[in-house]
Scaffold this motif. Sequence first.
Motif, PDB file in Angstrom:
ATOM      1  N   ARG A  40      -6.338   5.891 -12.278  1.00  0.00           N
ATOM      2  CA  ARG A  40      -4.132   6.706 -12.229  1.00  0.00           C
ATOM      3  C   ARG A  40      -3.517   4.640 -11.681  1.00  0.00           C
ATOM      4  NH1 ARG A  40      -6.724  10.988 -12.220  1.00  0.00           N
ATOM      5  NH2 ARG A  40      -4.472  12.957 -12.094  1.00  0.00           N
ATOM      6  N   LEU A  75       8.370   0.827  -8.571  1.00  0.00           N
ATOM      7  CA  LEU A  75       6.601   1.274  -7.773  1.00  0.00           C
ATOM      8  C   LEU A  75       6.777   1.708 -10.204  1.00  0.00           C
ATOM      9  CD1 LEU A  75       7.643   3.545  -5.849  1.00  0.00           C
ATOM     10  CD2 LEU A  75       5.731   2.153  -5.187  1.00  0.00           C
ATOM     11  N   LEU A  76       7.137   2.229 -11.111  1.00  0.00           N
ATOM     12  CA  LEU A  76       6.608   2.794 -11.901  1.00  0.00           C
ATOM     13  C   LEU A  76       6.130   0.954 -12.180  1.00  0.00           C
ATOM     14  CD1 LEU A  76       7.637   4.270 -13.915  1.00  0.00           C
ATOM     15  CD2 LEU A  76       8.912   3.212 -15.067  1.00  0.00           C
ATOM     16  N   THR A  77       6.013  -0.156 -12.761  1.00  0.00           N
ATOM     17  CA  THR A  77       5.891  -1.635 -13.120  1.00  0.00           C
ATOM     18  C   THR A  77       4.617  -2.331 -11.913  1.00  0.00           C
ATOM     19  OG1 THR A  77       7.487  -2.498 -13.238  1.00  0.00           O
ATOM     20  CG2 THR A  77       7.234  -1.267 -15.017  1.00  0.00           C
ATOM     21  N   PHE A 134       0.330   3.554  -7.426  1.00  0.00           N
ATOM     22  CA  PHE A 134       1.159   4.556  -6.705  1.00  0.00           C
ATOM     23  C   PHE A 134       1.291   6.459  -6.962  1.00  0.00           C
ATOM     24  CE2 PHE A 134       5.857   6.441  -7.992  1.00  0.00           C
ATOM     25  CZ  PHE A 134       6.229   6.810  -6.132  1.00  0.00           C
ATOM     26  N   GLN A 135       0.478   6.600  -9.013  1.00  0.00           N
ATOM     27  CA  GLN A 135       0.440   7.513  -9.242  1.00  0.00           C
ATOM     28  C   GLN A 135      -0.718   8.203  -7.929  1.00  0.00           C
ATOM     29  OE1 GLN A 135      -0.662   6.801 -13.518  1.00  0.00           O
ATOM     30  NE2 GLN A 135      -0.405   9.526 -13.975  1.00  0.00           N
TER      31      GLN A 135
END
Lengths: 423, 176
Positions: free
Chosen positions: A76, A346-348, A79-80
Amino acid sequence: MMSVKELNPELQSNLPGVSIEAGFDTNDLVVNIGPQHPSTHGVLRLVTTLNGEVVKEMEPVIGYLHRSKEKMGESRSLFQYQPTIDRVEYLSSFYDHLVFVNCIEQIADIPVPKRVEYIRVICLELNRITSHLLWFGTFLLDLGASTPFFWCFRDREEVFTIFENLTGARMMYNYFRFGGVNNDLPAGWLEEVRAFCNHFPDRLDEYEAVATKNPILMDRTKGHGIMTKEFCLKYGVTGPALRATGEALDLRKTNPYSVYNELDFDVPTHTGCDTYARYLVRVQEMRESIKIIKQCIDKIPGGDGGALAILKKEVEAKTKEAKKNPEIVVPHWDKDWDTMGKKINLLTYKPPAGEASNFVESPRGVLGCYIITDGTPKAYRIKWRGASFSNLSALPELMKGHMYSDLMAIFGSLDVIMPEVDR
Amino acid sequence: MSNHSHDAQHPLNAIEHAEGNVVLEGIKAIAQGFATVLKHHPREAVTLEYPEVMPELSDRFHGRLSLLSKSDDTDLCIGCQACARVCPCDDLIQIDMHRDDDKKPVVTRFTIDMGRCIFCGNCTEVCPVDCIKMLSDFELADYSREALVLDKKDLTLSGQESDEWRAKRGYTPTVL
């Protein structure tokens, strides 16, 4: 270590000339304690060999709660992965988050604002109190005292409401971020914490009035489960169990992280080495935590969240206007008041390749994390070091020669949490 | 009796003997304990009689997920998949979208399996248009697992409800 003879002198005298071992056919009895046992605080199986009522050998069987915490981190993004950390050490999950984000901050060299550090310390110390409160309640419940259990839950709920106002969740916070925190303090939050700090010491006095000097508690804990300093070091036992041997190893003092070197607090120690000493150290630690939180509330840069949020909005609006019209004066904004040290998507988010390890003092002992990153959003390898595993590994030798009825008192005093053992 | 009680030379007993009468001390401690318990009787109860009395939840409460709309009841979601990508539970959020003739995104399917949701709030944090948010609704029990899979119609709040949510939490949406 004591033999059966020493344990029961009355019975010995009733059977003159006959030793107990010879009088009865004492075949060893193997008793399976657990995995589902109310007093094991999780799913722990203890294969115990008993000689009469005395524990001869004990073998903990672990792994029932294994959820591959380390492997999950490899599949993961960072952040996940973060919310899953909460589910491992669920009684003090702020600590796991702190270790994790500290590692990434080290790898990526992200600055952490002063305000964030203070918010984190307040959360951590409140979390230490909730963790110790649950231990206090269940430890006494194992010894037969059910009243303090309800009192502890009452006060724990109070702290959880404070946490809920801040993070939105009562136990699974998911609040710390790389270089900051998820959200700034809500208006009036610090006052809630201060109110709790003001009345909690009185509550603690009540707990102590019921338990500390109670002759039943003292009889069942004093002189039982003696762990010397050498024994603790041999097994890697840390935390309050080690401090109850007189060794003042507390990473907050010996290797100060965050802002602990700016705060004034003591490390409670005791030289009793027994179950009772571990009890006293933990109760004293709760008082020290209150002391730390009170200092943090006074020292936090920017103060309460409400006024600061309004100021922040004003600064943002004025900064935009000032670009067009240079005459507009932007109000003063200190870098220490930020809630994020660096803007991160946070997504990338991809930390640079590197490795870091970090250790903090959790309520159970030294908690560590080691992360290797390879420039992708996922970690290459994550290794956790939980205090519960090491503390549990000392139990078999600790229990040898003790009565079966002392098991729950001694095991309870180690404050082991099973999900952290199995990970 | 403790195992060492007959041994006055034991170091742990030395303290007890110095203090004097152990029995008297014990009675005193137990009496003090009872007095403390009795002090609790006039105090107010801390429990709530749910469901008659509902708890006061904070604005940040992690409850049921929902999709906010624009004030004119049109979809706010652009189907960017950001929430699905940061979700720690595999395939919890499923989104189908295509672009219409004006190249505007049209979300045709948006399902969330609330039965497997862990309420971490990751999705609400990365949403670029502040569309997916959490409500204070925590009473989610249902009769079957299938009923917990919420589709777009179940999730979407009306424009008025969305405005109320934004006003209550002091939210300024990024895009409207």
